[in-house]
Write a protein that holds these residues in place. Structure first.
Motif, PDB file in Angstrom:
ATOM      1  N   ASP A  42      50.239  39.873  51.047  1.00  0.00           N
ATOM      2  CA  ASP A  42      49.365  39.986  49.879  1.00  0.00           C
ATOM      3  C   ASP A  42      47.918  40.307  50.227  1.00  0.00           C
ATOM      4  O   ASP A  42      47.138  40.651  49.331  1.00  0.00           O
ATOM      5  CB  ASP A  42      49.405  38.684  49.076  1.00  0.00           C
ATOM      6  CG  ASP A  42      50.762  38.454  48.445  1.00  0.00           C
ATOM      7  OD1 ASP A  42      51.283  39.381  47.810  1.00  0.00           O
ATOM      8  OD2 ASP A  42      51.320  37.347  48.600  1.00  0.00           O
ATOM      9  N   GLN A  82      40.489  42.795  51.519  1.00  0.00           N
ATOM     10  CA  GLN A  82      41.562  43.222  50.613  1.00  0.00           C
ATOM     11  C   GLN A  82      41.678  42.341  49.375  1.00  0.00           C
ATOM     12  O   GLN A  82      42.157  42.787  48.333  1.00  0.00           O
ATOM     13  CB  GLN A  82      42.896  43.211  51.365  1.00  0.00           C
ATOM     14  CG  GLN A  82      42.933  44.184  52.526  1.00  0.00           C
ATOM     15  CD  GLN A  82      44.102  43.920  53.461  1.00  0.00           C
ATOM     16  OE1 GLN A  82      44.558  42.787  53.604  1.00  0.00           O
ATOM     17  NE2 GLN A  82      44.582  44.967  54.109  1.00  0.00           N
ATOM     18  N   LEU A  83      41.279  41.082  49.489  1.00  0.00           N
ATOM     19  CA  LEU A  83      41.258  40.128  48.380  1.00  0.00           C
ATOM     20  C   LEU A  83      39.855  39.561  48.275  1.00  0.00           C
ATOM     21  O   LEU A  83      39.282  39.129  49.283  1.00  0.00           O
ATOM     22  CB  LEU A  83      42.234  38.971  48.625  1.00  0.00           C
ATOM     23  CG  LEU A  83      43.725  39.253  48.651  1.00  0.00           C
ATOM     24  CD1 LEU A  83      44.484  38.017  49.145  1.00  0.00           C
ATOM     25  CD2 LEU A  83      44.234  39.656  47.269  1.00  0.00           C
ATOM     26  N   LYS A  85      37.761  36.739  45.998  1.00  0.00           N
ATOM     27  CA  LYS A  85      37.737  35.718  44.953  1.00  0.00           C
ATOM     28  C   LYS A  85      36.310  35.534  44.467  1.00  0.00           C
ATOM     29  O   LYS A  85      35.393  35.322  45.264  1.00  0.00           O
ATOM     30  CB  LYS A  85      38.279  34.393  45.479  1.00  0.00           C
ATOM     31  CG  LYS A  85      38.329  33.287  44.424  1.00  0.00           C
ATOM     32  CD  LYS A  85      38.742  31.935  45.003  1.00  0.00           C
ATOM     33  CE  LYS A  85      40.192  31.875  45.358  1.00  0.00           C
ATOM     34  NZ  LYS A  85      40.620  30.500  45.733  1.00  0.00           N
ATOM     35  N   LYS A 131      41.998  43.740  45.478  1.00  0.00           N
ATOM     36  CA  LYS A 131      42.442  42.879  44.392  1.00  0.00           C
ATOM     37  C   LYS A 131      41.427  41.756  44.177  1.00  0.00           C
ATOM     38  O   LYS A 131      40.975  41.121  45.142  1.00  0.00           O
ATOM     39  CB  LYS A 131      43.808  42.272  44.704  1.00  0.00           C
ATOM     40  CG  LYS A 131      44.911  43.294  44.917  1.00  0.00           C
ATOM     41  CD  LYS A 131      45.199  44.103  43.671  1.00  0.00           C
ATOM     42  CE  LYS A 131      46.370  45.057  43.879  1.00  0.00           C
ATOM     43  NZ  LYS A 131      46.600  45.921  42.696  1.00  0.00           N
ATOM     44  N   VAL A 133      40.289  38.106  42.513  1.00  0.00           N
ATOM     45  CA  VAL A 133      40.776  36.780  42.144  1.00  0.00           C
ATOM     46  C   VAL A 133      39.613  36.053  41.481  1.00  0.00           C
ATOM     47  O   VAL A 133      38.454  36.256  41.858  1.00  0.00           O
ATOM     48  CB  VAL A 133      41.235  36.002  43.399  1.00  0.00           C
ATOM     49  CG1 VAL A 133      41.904  34.689  43.021  1.00  0.00           C
ATOM     50  CG2 VAL A 133      42.143  36.856  44.270  1.00  0.00           C
ATOM     51  N   TYR A 173      44.301  37.957  39.688  1.00  0.00           N
ATOM     52  CA  TYR A 173      44.733  36.571  39.856  1.00  0.00           C
ATOM     53  C   TYR A 173      43.676  35.639  39.275  1.00  0.00           C
ATOM     54  O   TYR A 173      42.469  35.893  39.395  1.00  0.00           O
ATOM     55  CB  TYR A 173      44.929  36.234  41.336  1.00  0.00           C
ATOM     56  CG  TYR A 173      45.900  37.126  42.080  1.00  0.00           C
ATOM     57  CD1 TYR A 173      47.253  36.828  42.117  1.00  0.00           C
ATOM     58  CD2 TYR A 173      45.450  38.265  42.748  1.00  0.00           C
ATOM     59  CE1 TYR A 173      48.151  37.629  42.808  1.00  0.00           C
ATOM     60  CE2 TYR A 173      46.336  39.082  43.440  1.00  0.00           C
ATOM     61  CZ  TYR A 173      47.683  38.763  43.469  1.00  0.00           C
ATOM     62  OH  TYR A 173      48.564  39.567  44.155  1.00  0.00           O
ATOM     63  N   TRP A 259      49.892  31.128  49.412  1.00  0.00           N
ATOM     64  CA  TRP A 259      48.580  31.570  49.884  1.00  0.00           C
ATOM     65  C   TRP A 259      47.809  30.429  50.528  1.00  0.00           C
ATOM     66  O   TRP A 259      47.871  29.279  50.059  1.00  0.00           O
ATOM     67  CB  TRP A 259      47.741  32.089  48.717  1.00  0.00           C
ATOM     68  CG  TRP A 259      48.071  33.451  48.221  1.00  0.00           C
ATOM     69  CD1 TRP A 259      49.177  34.205  48.512  1.00  0.00           C
ATOM     70  CD2 TRP A 259      47.267  34.225  47.324  1.00  0.00           C
ATOM     71  NE1 TRP A 259      49.107  35.410  47.844  1.00  0.00           N
ATOM     72  CE2 TRP A 259      47.955  35.443  47.111  1.00  0.00           C
ATOM     73  CE3 TRP A 259      46.058  34.013  46.684  1.00  0.00           C
ATOM     74  CZ2 TRP A 259      47.450  36.441  46.288  1.00  0.00           C
ATOM     75  CZ3 TRP A 259      45.553  35.005  45.863  1.00  0.00           C
ATOM     76  CH2 TRP A 259      46.243  36.210  45.665  1.00  0.00           C
ATOM     77  N   SER A 261      44.696  29.812  49.934  1.00  0.00           N
ATOM     78  CA  SER A 261      43.740  30.307  48.936  1.00  0.00           C
ATOM     79  C   SER A 261      42.309  29.886  49.253  1.00  0.00           C
ATOM     80  O   SER A 261      41.385  30.291  48.544  1.00  0.00           O
ATOM     81  CB  SER A 261      44.143  29.869  47.535  1.00  0.00           C
ATOM     82  OG  SER A 261      44.396  28.490  47.476  1.00  0.00           O
ATOM     83  N   GLY A 290      48.933  35.336  51.842  1.00  0.00           N
ATOM     84  CA  GLY A 290      47.613  35.725  51.362  1.00  0.00           C
ATOM     85  C   GLY A 290      46.568  34.759  51.898  1.00  0.00           C
ATOM     86  O   GLY A 290      46.817  33.550  51.969  1.00  0.00           O
ATOM     87  N   LEU A 292      42.269  33.706  52.050  1.00  0.00           N
ATOM     88  CA  LEU A 292      40.908  33.844  51.531  1.00  0.00           C
ATOM     89  C   LEU A 292      39.978  32.927  52.309  1.00  0.00           C
ATOM     90  O   LEU A 292      40.065  31.702  52.204  1.00  0.00           O
ATOM     91  CB  LEU A 292      40.875  33.506  50.041  1.00  0.00           C
ATOM     92  CG  LEU A 292      41.504  34.584  49.136  1.00  0.00           C
ATOM     93  CD1 LEU A 292      41.989  33.985  47.834  1.00  0.00           C
ATOM     94  CD2 LEU A 292      40.491  35.690  48.866  1.00  0.00           C
ATOM     95  N   PRO A 340      48.052  45.305  51.438  1.00  0.00           N
ATOM     96  CA  PRO A 340      48.934  44.497  50.595  1.00  0.00           C
ATOM     97  C   PRO A 340      50.147  45.311  50.169  1.00  0.00           C
ATOM     98  O   PRO A 340      50.034  46.500  49.835  1.00  0.00           O
ATOM     99  CB  PRO A 340      48.043  44.134  49.401  1.00  0.00           C
ATOM    100  CG  PRO A 340      46.655  44.151  49.967  1.00  0.00           C
ATOM    101  CD  PRO A 340      46.660  45.282  50.951  1.00  0.00           C
TER     102      PRO A 340
END
Length: 785
Positions: A42, A82-83, A85, A131, A133, A173, A259, A261, A290, A292, A340
């Motif tokens: 992810d 890539q992610l 938050k 992506k 979050v 998300y 994740w 997270s 995933g 973070l 991802p």
């Protein structure tokens, strides 16, 4: 068949961890079979929030701001996050500051609040595949009458998503409440609310506190269907070396992506080992897919907690200085070589080198094209070179592989994220030799690169500094301000004054994530020493305003802000107060003057010259005090409680007094520090995160002494001239071993020894001891005042 052989260097251990003894001369046979696929990847990324840690980034000048954003988000350049938050702000401090709400009071929505939407725009502009979050840590006090788990909070989240949409942002998300457990009914209602509002594609992350939600799925299918991802924090240990990671059987068997997270919370250089271990071993031990890191960047002043924690740090917008950490390149070892949607490869394609954790680990992933693949190795903890014999099959490319490496122990940025010689397999097989304490990525993909931009040297924010706030639109954050609790925004002035003022706009106590405090904001440079801060004040409700000066080290929570304060109430009572990192107050002077009243403007000033502190109102001196606990620090303003008072015409003007300055290492980015703020003769000085403390402020006297605490001098032990002699503090005595030439090239050379102030063994970590050494031009011998 070609062999990749790299020069053997001594292993460097970052931190310490209890681990099994490494196997000698490990040889690992690896079969990378494209048909043995595991879970779907992810992404790897980071968190802006929890909180205020990205605050100063938006205030950076160009081109440095663009350079920093490129290092974080631009594909094939730096971290290639890539992610991402983003915090849904709620006007309460969530670690390093208070993120502003988009709805301070019910129904008054401001979709341009703060800087998180701006940051999301910058990220997606660089990488449209990134992506997003979202997660709240705090919430305004009007939510649910103080109850977070309420329909108000669902509506609040949806209104934030509407704002994100207005900014062109798609949130993929959404979480519940950071590290505060869960209310299962609320999560089901959130799913319904999102679906009804047109956000059916937003996947809910539950619950950012533990794996316990998975235990309810068997008996609550509606909850299971509501939640899209199971997220937990610090699955490999908090502030540990991440030797092993864990989940539960119910989480693993839930069918949900798992994740990490939130992980991290470690220095952007020294945290590289737990960083890469988490993203490798998280999958090996717990099938985490995933990741973070907290936080994305430390764009905060150095007196705040976690000022060098993240992928990089950037706490000096007035100078444009920033530092790219090894953590950023650890992220790049994944994000520049995977995407991802790729699939992890199981069996021997991922595992522990030689079957022994102490040798390191490796993880393989294959592309959605079922041909390309990447393998990420980490050899942290190993003490000798290791060999891997690799065979590729199952439809994966058997062509040339490209090799990138990072030496996790090297302080030289040239050793981070380096392209090595390609390797050409023979019959689908090849052999690699892996050196200790490295990250390697071996890949069939191309296009990767290492960014080359570099920031300027840091310098202080020059005085005088003024801001009349008239240059801002309403509802903006003035530059160089850092809200610690509540929210301070530009608003139209009242009480007969035209133009724009600064106003505290949080009218009641928020639903906090950490302890409550009075609402206050800091501004400017933690290195300011002798100055007078002045500000016009309009009290709109009965209560007390505070003017802060020499705001120094802050401990968690934010009510532990070391500072001098001038406190004035509407009835005319005043006090000069010393507030400590232990949340204690000492009244240094106090009295009463004529009432200030409400809805009228008055000018407050708080001045510092050496140990003398002077307070005044409307240019009339109230009183003075004598204290030198804090030699430097930011200015600030606040209220006792949450009054919506206004402020205008900020001025910070220099005063005479001893010229104090920190000595910041060019190589380490850390300051010369007296450990524990000790004042005992013979205490050896060391490197430590710069925080503006009195134990980091040195006065260069006409006698070439570097004085600390006003009476102790930087001293070479025993007047030695030998390499390695310790540098300590001692009562000032004008000896040649206490005299130093501070040179334009950044060297600090002892008059008695002729040798340079030196960070031992080129150390950069907190606690690295300082000594004298023959001057050699090394960056561990260069200092910025």
């Amino acid at each position: 068949m070609r062999h990749l052989v790299m020069a053997v260097v001594a292993a460097v251990t970052i931190g310490s961890v209890a681990a099994p003894a490494p196997a000698a001369a490990a040889v690992t046979t690896i079969a990378i079979n494209g048909t043995v696929a595991g879970r779907t990847f992810d992404g790897v990324g980071a968190i802006s929030g929890g909180g205020g840690n990205s605050r100063l980034l938006i205030d950076y000048p160009e081109p440095q701001r663009t350079q920093i954003l490129d290092y974080l988000f631009k594909p094939d350049y730096g971290a290639a996050v890539q992610l991402l938050k983003l915090e849904i702000g709620g006007d309460g401090n969530s670690t390093d500051g208070s993120e502003p709400s988009h709805q301070h009071v019910r129904g008054d929505v401001n979709c341009d609040a703060g800087y998180e939407f701006w940051l999301g725009e910058q990220a997606v502009a660089r990488n449209p595949d990134l992506k997003l979050v979202a997660l709240p840590w705090t919430a305004p006090g009007w939510i649910g009458g103080g109850n977070f788990w309420s329909s108000d909070m669902i509506d609040y989240d949806i209104s934030w998503l509407n704002c994100a949409k207005r900014h062109g942002l798609t949130i993929s998300y959404l979480g519940g409440w950071n590290e505060r457990g869960h209310d299962s009914t609320w999560y089901k209602n959130l799913r319904t609310g999102l679906d009804n509002a047109g956000y059916g594609s937003v996947r809910i992350v539950g619950d950012d506190s533990g794996w316990g939600m998975a235990d309810e799925f068997a008996a609550d299918l509606a909850l299971k269907n509501a939640v899209g991802v199971l997220g937990n924090h610090y699955v490999c240990g908090y502030l540990s070396q991440a030797d092993s990671c864990s989940t539960t059987g119910n989480a693993r068997g839930s069918g949900k992506p798992l994740w990490a997270s939130e992980f991290g919370s470690q220095d952007d250089n020294a945290g590289v080992v737990p960083y890469i271990r988490t993203v490798n071993r998280g999958y090996l031990d717990a099938e985490i897919t995933g990741y973070l890191n907290w936080p994305l960047i430390a764009a905060i002043t150095p007196n705040l907690p976690y000022a060098t924690v993240g992928l990089m740090d950037a706490g000096s917008p007035w100078s444009g200085a920033y530092r790219v950490g090894r953590n950023l390149w650890a992220n790049a070892h994944y994000a520049q070589f995977t995407k991802p949607g790729w699939r992890y490869l199981n069996s021997s394609a991922s595992g522990y080198l030689g079957g022994n954790r102490a040798n390191g680990s490796y993880v393989s992933l294959k592309s959605t094209n079922n041909s390309d693949y990447s393998t990420i190795y980490e050899t942290s903890g190993s003490t000798a070179a290791q060999t891997v014999n690799v065979t590729v099959s199952g439809g994966l490319s058997t062509g040339t592989v490209h090799v990138w490496s990072t030496d996790m122990g090297s302080p030289d940025t040239a050793d981070w994220f380096v392209r090595q010689a390609d390797v050409t397999p023979s019959g689908g097989s090849y052999t690699l030799t892996l050196q200790p304490n490295r990250i390697y990525t071996v890949t069939t993909t191309t296009g990767q690169a290492k960014g080359t931009a570099a920031g300027p040297a840091p310098h202080g924010l020059a005085l005088p500094y003024t801001d009349d706030f008239d240059g801002y639109a309403v509802r903006k954050l003035p530059r160089y301000t850092e809200d610690m609790q509540g929210s301070f925004e530009t608003r139209a002035c009242s009480a007969g004054r035209s133009g724009i003022c600064l106003q505290q706009v949080t009218p009641q106590r928020p639903i906090n994530w950490q302890d409550d405090s009075d609402a206050f904001t800091l501004f400017g440079d933690a290195g300011w020493t002798n100055y007078t801060v002045g500000l016009d004040v309009n009290m709109q409700q009965a209560g007390t305003v505070t003017l802060l000066g020499r705001a120094n080290t802050q401990n968690r929570p934010q009510n532990r802000q070391a500072a001098y304060q001038l406190r004035v109430n509407n009835n005319g009572g005043w006090a000069i107060v010393k507030h400590t990192t232990g949340n204690t107050d000492t009244t240094l002077a106090s009295g009463t003057r004529a009432a200030l009243g409400l809805n009228s403007w008055h000018n407050l000033k708080l001045g510092f010259s050496g140990s003398q502190i002077t307070a005044s109102i409307d240019n009339t001196t109230l009183g003075t005090a004598n204290d030198f606990s804090y030699g430097s620090g930011q200015a600030g303003v606040g209220v006792v409680g949450y009054q919506t008072d206004q402020f205008d015409n900020l001025s910070v003007t220099p005063n005479t007094g001893p010229v104090l300055s920190t000595l910041r290492g060019v190589q380490s980015g850390r300051c010369v520090d007296v450990p524990g703020a000790a004042q005992t003769n013979g205490t050896q000085v060391a490197l430590w995160d710069c925080n503006g403390g009195s134990n980091q402020n040195f006065t260069l006297t006409d006698a070439k002494q570097l004085q600390v605490y006003g009476a102790k001098c930087l001293d070479v032990d025993g007047a030695s001239t030998t390499d390695g002699a310790k540098v300590q503090i001692w009562d000032c005595n004008r000896g040649a071993n206490q005299q130093w030439n501070v040179n334009p090239d950044g060297t600090v050379v002892g008059v008695g020894s002729g040798k340079c102030l030196d960070a031992t063994a080129q150390g950069t970590a907190n606690g690295t001891r300082l000594e004298i050494w023959t001057c050699n031009g090394g960056d561990n011998q260069k200092w910025v005042r």
